[in-house]
Design a protein around this motif. Sequence first.
Motif, PDB file in Angstrom:
ATOM      1  N   LEU A 136       0.811  -1.212   0.000  1.00 51.29           N
ATOM      2  CA  LEU A 136       0.000   0.000   0.000  1.00 51.29           C
ATOM      3  C   LEU A 136       0.848   1.266   0.000  1.00 51.29           C
ATOM      4  O   LEU A 136       0.292   2.367  -0.058  1.00 51.29           O
ATOM      5  CB  LEU A 136      -0.919   0.018   1.229  1.00 51.29           C
ATOM      6  CG  LEU A 136      -1.945  -1.104   1.331  1.00 51.29           C
ATOM      7  CD1 LEU A 136      -2.688  -1.004   2.652  1.00 51.29           C
ATOM      8  CD2 LEU A 136      -2.927  -1.031   0.168  1.00 51.29           C
ATOM      9  N   ALA A 137       2.150   1.118   0.089  1.00 55.09           N
ATOM     10  CA  ALA A 137       3.012   2.304   0.131  1.00 55.09           C
ATOM     11  C   ALA A 137       2.860   3.095  -1.164  1.00 55.09           C
ATOM     12  O   ALA A 137       2.893   2.524  -2.263  1.00 55.09           O
ATOM     13  CB  ALA A 137       4.464   1.886   0.324  1.00 55.09           C
ATOM     14  N   PRO A 138       2.663   4.405  -1.077  1.00 55.97           N
ATOM     15  CA  PRO A 138       2.472   5.211  -2.297  1.00 55.97           C
ATOM     16  C   PRO A 138       3.727   5.242  -3.145  1.00 55.97           C
ATOM     17  O   PRO A 138       4.859   5.228  -2.640  1.00 55.97           O
ATOM     18  CB  PRO A 138       2.121   6.609  -1.750  1.00 55.97           C
ATOM     19  CG  PRO A 138       2.671   6.624  -0.371  1.00 55.97           C
ATOM     20  CD  PRO A 138       2.588   5.221   0.133  1.00 55.97           C
ATOM     21  N   GLY A 184      -2.945   7.505  -4.726  1.00 56.99           N
ATOM     22  CA  GLY A 184      -2.824   6.420  -3.776  1.00 56.99           C
ATOM     23  C   GLY A 184      -2.629   6.857  -2.346  1.00 56.99           C
ATOM     24  O   GLY A 184      -2.404   6.026  -1.472  1.00 56.99           O
ATOM     25  N   ARG A 185      -2.700   8.162  -2.064  1.00 57.45           N
ATOM     26  CA  ARG A 185      -2.464   8.633  -0.702  1.00 57.45           C
ATOM     27  C   ARG A 185      -3.299   9.868  -0.406  1.00 57.45           C
ATOM     28  O   ARG A 185      -3.771  10.542  -1.325  1.00 57.45           O
ATOM     29  CB  ARG A 185      -0.985   8.928  -0.469  1.00 57.45           C
ATOM     30  CG  ARG A 185      -0.373   9.905  -1.448  1.00 57.45           C
ATOM     31  CD  ARG A 185       1.140   9.802  -1.425  1.00 57.45           C
ATOM     32  NE  ARG A 185       1.774  10.684  -2.381  1.00 57.45           N
ATOM     33  CZ  ARG A 185       2.457  11.769  -2.046  1.00 57.45           C
ATOM     34  NH1 ARG A 185       2.558  12.114  -0.772  1.00 57.45           N
ATOM     35  NH2 ARG A 185       3.023  12.516  -2.953  1.00 57.45           N
ATOM     36  N   CYS A 202      -2.047   9.120   4.963  1.00 56.70           N
ATOM     37  CA  CYS A 202      -2.703   7.815   4.837  1.00 56.70           C
ATOM     38  C   CYS A 202      -2.567   7.294   3.410  1.00 56.70           C
ATOM     39  O   CYS A 202      -2.455   8.059   2.458  1.00 56.70           O
ATOM     40  CB  CYS A 202      -4.184   7.897   5.200  1.00 56.70           C
ATOM     41  SG  CYS A 202      -4.506   8.492   6.872  1.00 56.70           S
ATOM     42  N   ALA A 203      -2.607   5.972   3.298  1.00 54.87           N
ATOM     43  CA  ALA A 203      -2.681   5.306   2.000  1.00 54.87           C
ATOM     44  C   ALA A 203      -4.110   4.845   1.763  1.00 54.87           C
ATOM     45  O   ALA A 203      -4.860   4.592   2.713  1.00 54.87           O
ATOM     46  CB  ALA A 203      -1.721   4.120   1.948  1.00 54.87           C
ATOM     47  N   ARG A 205      -6.816   2.123   0.367  1.00 58.32           N
ATOM     48  CA  ARG A 205      -7.036   0.715   0.039  1.00 58.32           C
ATOM     49  C   ARG A 205      -8.393   0.596  -0.643  1.00 58.32           C
ATOM     50  O   ARG A 205      -9.412   0.989  -0.078  1.00 58.32           O
ATOM     51  CB  ARG A 205      -6.987  -0.134   1.294  1.00 58.32           C
ATOM     52  CG  ARG A 205      -7.277  -1.612   1.050  1.00 58.32           C
ATOM     53  CD  ARG A 205      -7.333  -2.359   2.355  1.00 58.32           C
ATOM     54  NE  ARG A 205      -6.034  -2.421   2.996  1.00 58.32           N
ATOM     55  CZ  ARG A 205      -5.847  -2.865   4.238  1.00 58.32           C
ATOM     56  NH1 ARG A 205      -6.881  -3.260   4.961  1.00 58.32           N
ATOM     57  NH2 ARG A 205      -4.638  -2.904   4.760  1.00 58.32           N
ATOM     58  N   ILE A 221      -0.137   5.575   7.360  1.00 59.85           N
ATOM     59  CA  ILE A 221       1.229   5.131   7.091  1.00 59.85           C
ATOM     60  C   ILE A 221       2.267   6.121   7.613  1.00 59.85           C
ATOM     61  O   ILE A 221       3.464   5.864   7.546  1.00 59.85           O
ATOM     62  CB  ILE A 221       1.444   4.909   5.576  1.00 59.85           C
ATOM     63  CG1 ILE A 221       1.219   6.198   4.802  1.00 59.85           C
ATOM     64  CG2 ILE A 221       0.555   3.798   5.073  1.00 59.85           C
ATOM     65  CD1 ILE A 221       1.521   6.059   3.318  1.00 59.85           C
TER      66      ILE A 221
END
Length: 314
Positions: A136-138, A184-185, A202-203, A205, A221
């Motif tokens: 999930l890391a951008p 993605g974030r 935040c990421a 999902r 994150i």
Amino acid sequence: MLKAKTPKYGRVKRELDKRAPKLVETGKKTLILQGTKTSNVLNTVLSEIYHLKRDNAIRYTRKNDSIRPFESGGETSLEFFSMKTDCSMFVYGSTSKKRPDNLVIGRTYDHHIYDLIEVGVENFKRMDSFTYDKKLAPQAGSKPFIVFSGEAFESVDELKHLKEVLLELLRGEVVDNLNLAGLGRVYVCTAISSNRVFLTHCAMRLKKSGTIVPRIELVEIGPSMDFVVRRHRLPNESLKKEAMKTAKDKLHKKIKNVSKDALQGKLGKIYVPDQKVGEMVLPNKAKGVKRERREAKVKNSNNERASKKQKEDS
């Protein structure tokens, strides 16, 4: 009269063209630097801000004793570094007994200080302290969502100013078109009180929702911290008016016989010369000509028959 110097080399000319004023400005670069005294918490905050803005940021790790924002004469070095690095934003960190873990975020216009806001950092959590799925890391270069939650961002002057500065700091380059795969974030800014703001990263999902639009969940994150507003300085009215000026577009060359209407849109006039239909030569294969020939042939044959009968009668 002083003679204007022109660059001798193409590399210097290209660099000057990048720094020249543009009709549509590109993304703003951020200068991150520190004062004579900093704490471990503040050094980590500056490092992680640089990590989040690695593409458009420059980090100075040396101590600067000549920088004193909000004081007369203490902003000369900031303006010099802004001109040297071509950065229009800066984040300056310092700590003291009176103002521990202090961050000063500011903007410049024409390499002069435009506005300043000073915040204190509390309840800081670094990225390493969060556990989450690394998938999930951008990705680098992804565009973030920025959420401002709380009525204080619209009613309190200090938080209004902080909202403008954080928006400039976190959003990056402004684009017209955006690929949804690059989102993605999220930065979430929550106004807890009239002088305290909670900031977290935040990421996103994406999960199934039974429809075309997926259900979005936020996974924290890091980093996360509380900003306590201490001092702020708004720009002068004259400087603000000058900075808000927009350059006029280049004058387009007038196109003849073309006009624009609010309802019908773009209209054009077409001038057609007089057509002399009687003098036009029709092709031999035209159906109308063939019909005329058949009619003329039948008429001639009838005339020939009538003349033969007259001869026979005589």
